[in-house]
Write an enzyme that holds these catalytic residues in place. Structure first.
Site, PDB file in Angstrom:
ATOM      1  N   LYS A  96      -4.144  11.042   5.198  1.00 53.31           N
ATOM      2  CA  LYS A  96      -4.186   9.845   6.855  1.00 53.31           C
ATOM      3  C   LYS A  96      -2.721  10.804   7.495  1.00 53.31           C
ATOM      4  CE  LYS A  96      -3.419   6.929   2.924  1.00 53.31           C
ATOM      5  NZ  LYS A  96      -5.260   6.181   2.674  1.00 53.31           N
ATOM      6  N   ASP A 139       0.166  16.957  20.200  1.00 51.89           N
ATOM      7  CA  ASP A 139       0.988  18.574  20.675  1.00 51.89           C
ATOM      8  C   ASP A 139       1.514  18.866  19.329  1.00 51.89           C
ATOM      9  OD1 ASP A 139      -0.004  17.153  23.368  1.00 51.89           O
ATOM     10  OD2 ASP A 139       2.018  16.157  23.758  1.00 51.89           O
ATOM     11  N   LYS A 164       2.773   4.610  -1.468  1.00 50.34           N
ATOM     12  CA  LYS A 164       3.162   4.986  -2.576  1.00 50.34           C
ATOM     13  C   LYS A 164       4.158   6.229  -2.041  1.00 50.34           C
ATOM     14  CE  LYS A 164      -1.922   5.055  -1.432  1.00 50.34           C
ATOM     15  NZ  LYS A 164      -1.615   4.094  -0.374  1.00 50.34           N
ATOM     16  N   HIS A 171      -9.333  11.426   1.801  1.00 52.00           N
ATOM     17  CA  HIS A 171      -8.285   9.891   2.083  1.00 52.00           C
ATOM     18  C   HIS A 171      -6.914  10.588   2.567  1.00 52.00           C
ATOM     19  CE1 HIS A 171      -6.050   6.752  -0.278  1.00 52.00           C
ATOM     20  NE2 HIS A 171      -6.945   6.579  -0.267  1.00 52.00           N
ATOM     21  N   ASP A 224      16.663  10.592  -8.525  1.00 47.79           N
ATOM     22  CA  ASP A 224      18.816  10.893  -8.053  1.00 47.79           C
ATOM     23  C   ASP A 224      19.206  10.965  -6.907  1.00 47.79           C
ATOM     24  OD1 ASP A 224      18.211  11.338 -10.802  1.00 47.79           O
ATOM     25  OD2 ASP A 224      18.182  12.962 -10.624  1.00 47.79           O
ATOM     26  N   HIS A 254       1.163  -0.856   0.160  1.00 45.98           N
ATOM     27  CA  HIS A 254       0.401  -0.214   0.113  1.00 45.98           C
ATOM     28  C   HIS A 254       1.022   1.430   0.235  1.00 45.98           C
ATOM     29  CE1 HIS A 254      -3.605   2.416   1.692  1.00 45.98           C
ATOM     30  NE2 HIS A 254      -4.087   1.711   0.967  1.00 45.98           N
TER      31      HIS A 254
END
Length: 479
Positions: free
Chosen positions: A399, A404, A226, A397, A231, A224
Site C-alpha cells: 500500500k 512527485d 500493523k 499487497h 523500547d 487494520h
C-alpha cells in the site's frame, strides 16, 4: 381443543404486533439514516435497499450501515497525559527543507488529527516478509524495557509461533509485552494460541471482540493497523501481518509482495502514541512508557491514523490533497483499487492535466470479489489517461502512494472504501527526496513483473466478467 382455539384467536394479534414492531424498526432506521446527513448517494442507497428489501436491508444496515463517527477513542485528560510523556515538541515548519505541497500536507494532517511533524528519522524499507521478520525478531531479542505489538492478523503458523515464542521469552525475562490483535482478522487463530501468551506474562487483548449480542454492532469496524514499538527507539509500520504467507505466498500465490518500514528517530513517538490510544480504548490502563527522541537520520515524517471514530476521513483527505497538488508523477500501489468518488476524480483530473499517473494492482488478489470491484474502475481511468498495470508475479499487497519527488505514504490503508471509512488504519507520510526515490525505484522494478492494460484489449474481456464487475462495484462500499 380450547388451547387450539385460543392459539387461532391470538395468532392474528401476534402477527399484527410483530408487523407493527418491524415497521416501526424500519421507520426508525430510515429516520436515523436521514438525520445523519451523510453523502446523499450513500443515504439514498441505504433507503432504497431498506424500502425494496426491508428484511435484508435492516440486517445489512445493522451490520454495515451504522456510524460511530466522533466517538471518543480516549479522554481529553488521558490525551494530555500522553502528550506530556512525549518530550518532543512541534518544530518551526518554515525552517524545514521541504516543498510547498509537503508543507500543505503537514498542515492538513495537523488540522485533521493534530499530528506532529518529526524531522531527523532513518527509515529502512522491506519488500518481503523474510527480511522484515528477521529484523523484527532481532529487535525483539534486544528489547530491554517494553514491546508493543499490533496486527490485524496474528496466525498460529511458523512465523506466528516464532514471534509468539520470542515475545513470551521476553515477558518471562521481565520485559513488558503488550499485544493487540483484531478479533475478526485473527478469527481463525485458536484461542489457546493467545491464552498461551497470556499465561507466559504477555498482555494480549483482541480489538472489538464480536461475540453475540455485540456482533452486529462491531463486525464492520476492524483495526487494520500493523505496527510495533520496541523500547521507544525502534518502530515498525506497513502492510504485513504476522503469517507465513507474507513470506512464501501461502497455498494460493507463488510469492507475496508487500511493503513494511523500520523507523528510528523521533517519529517512533507517533507509533507509540497510536498504540497507546488503541490500548486505552480497549479499557486498559494508560501507557506512559518513555520514548527516545534522538535524531537518527534526515527524513521528515508524520504518522496519520484514521478510523470510523474520526471526524474526518483523515488518510483519504491526505491522499486527495496530495494527488490534487501533484505536478510531475503519481504512483499508486494497492491490492484493491476501489476509490471514493473524490479520489477517482482527483486521479482522473491529474492524468488529464498530463501528470504521469500510474496505478499498480494485482492480476489476482486474495479476494475475488474485490478483484472484480477493482477492475470495474479500470476503463474510466484509462479514458482519462491513467496508466494501469497488473502485477503478475504473485500477490501484490503493498500500500503505497508516491507524489512527485518528495512525498511518499506507506502503511496499512488500501486504496478503497473500507480502509478510508470503516477500518482503523495507520500510514506513515515521509517527506524526503531520498526516500521518495528509493520507493520510486522499487515501484519501477515491480513494473517489470507487470502487464500494462491497454484500452483496446480491456474492452474485449468477457461479458460475464463485465457483469460481475458491475454488480460487485455496487457492493464496494461494504466489501
Amino acid at each position: 381443543m380450547f388451547d387450539s382455539v385460543a392459539s387461532i384467536t391470538l395468532a392474528p394479534w401476534v402477527y399484527y404486533s410483530l408487523m407493527a414492531v418491524y415497521s416501526l424498526t424500519v421507520i426508525l432506521i430510515l429516520v436515523v439514516i436521514l438525520s445523519e446527513n451523510r453523502n446523499p448517494v450513500k443515504s439514498l442507497a441505504w433507503v432504497t435497499v431498506i424500502m425494496l428489501l426491508p428484511a435484508v436491508g435492516v440486517v445489512l444496515y445493522l451490520f454495515f450501515g451504522r456510524s460511530i463517527k466522533n466517538k471518543r477513542m480516549i479522554s481529553r485528560r488521558n490525551r494530555r497525559r500522553l502528550k506530556r510523556v512525549e518530550r518532543y515538541r512541534s518544530v518551526d515548519m518554515s525552517k524545514q527543507n521541504i516543498g510547498d505541497l509537503s508543507r500543505q500536507e503537514v498542515a492538513l494532517s495537523g488540522s485533521l488529527a493534530r499530528t506532529l511533524y518529526y524531522p531527523g528519522n532513518d527509515i529502512k524499507i522491506f519488500t518481503n516478509g523474510t527480511s522484515k521478520f528477521a529484523s523484527l525478531l532481532a529487535d525483539i531479542a534486544e528489547a530491554k524495557s517494553y514491546i508493543n505489538v499490533q496486527y490485524y492478523i496474528f496466525d498460529n503458523d511458523g512465523i506466528g509461533r516464532r514471534v509468539a515464542d520470542a515475545l513470551m521469552e521476553k515477558a518471562r525475562a521481565g520485559v513488558t509485552v503488550r499485544v493487540i490483535y483484531d478479533h475478526v482478522g485473527s478469527l481463525r487463530t485458536p484461542n489457546r494460541f493467545f491464552r498461551e501468551m497470556s499465561e507466559a506474562g504477555v498482555k494480549v487483548y483482541p480489538f472489538f471482540r464480536v461475540n453475540f449480542p455485540s456482533f452486529a454492532t462491531r463486525v464492520n469496524w476492524r483495526n487494520h493497523r500493523k505496527l510495533c514499538v520496541i523500547d521507544g527507539c525502534v518502530g515498525y509500520v506497513g502492510g504485513m501481518n504476522i503469517a507465513d504467507r507474507y513470506m512464501d505466498g501461502g497455498k494460493t500465490f507463488q510469492s507475496w509482495r508487500d511493503t513494511h518500514l523500520r523507523v528510528t528517530g523521533p517519529a517512533v513517538a507517533a507509533l507509540q502514541y497510536s498504540f497507546a490510544v488503541d490500548w486505552n480504548f480497549m479499557g486498559q490502563s494508560l501507557i506512559e512508557d518513555a520514548v527516545n527522541d534522538t535524531r537518527t537520520g534526515t527524513m521528515g515524517a508524520q504518522l496519520v491514523t484514521s478510523g470510523p471514530t474520526s471526524q474526518w476521513s483523515n488518510i483519504e483527505f491526505m491522499f486527495v490533497r496530495a494527488i490534487a497538488g501533484a505536478r510531475k508523477r503519481i504512483f499508486i500501489q494497492t491490492p484493491y483499487f476501489v476509490p471514493s468518488d473524490a479520489l477517482l476524480k482527483a486521479v482522473q483530473t491529474a492524468a488529464l492535466a498530463r501528470v504521469d499517473v500510474r496505478v499498480l494492482m494485482p492480476r489476482s488478489s486474495d479476494s475475488r470479489m474485490l478483484t472484480y470491484a477493482s477492475f470495474s474502475y479500470i476503463a474510466e481511468c484509462l479514458r482519462a489517461g491513467v496508466k494501469i498495470y497488473l502485477y503478475e508475479a504473485g500477490m501484490l499487497h503493498s500500500k503505497m502512494l508516491l507524489i512527485d519527488d518528495d512525498i511518499t505514504s506507506v502503511g496499512s490503508a488500501n486504496f478503497d472504501f473500507r480502509s478510508f471509512e470503516h477500518n482503523f488504519e495507520a500510514n506513515l507520510f515521509v517527506y524526503s527526496r531520498e526516500f521518495n526515490q528509493r520507493m520510486a525505484d522499487i515501484f519501477m522494478a515491480d513494473l517489470k513483473h507487470s502487464t500494462r492494460v491497454m484500452a483496446s484489449q480491456w474492452g474485449k474481456r468477457p461479458a460475464t466478467q463485465k457483469a460481475a464487475e458491475s454488480v460487485l462495484r455496487l457492493l464496494s462500499p461494504v466489501l
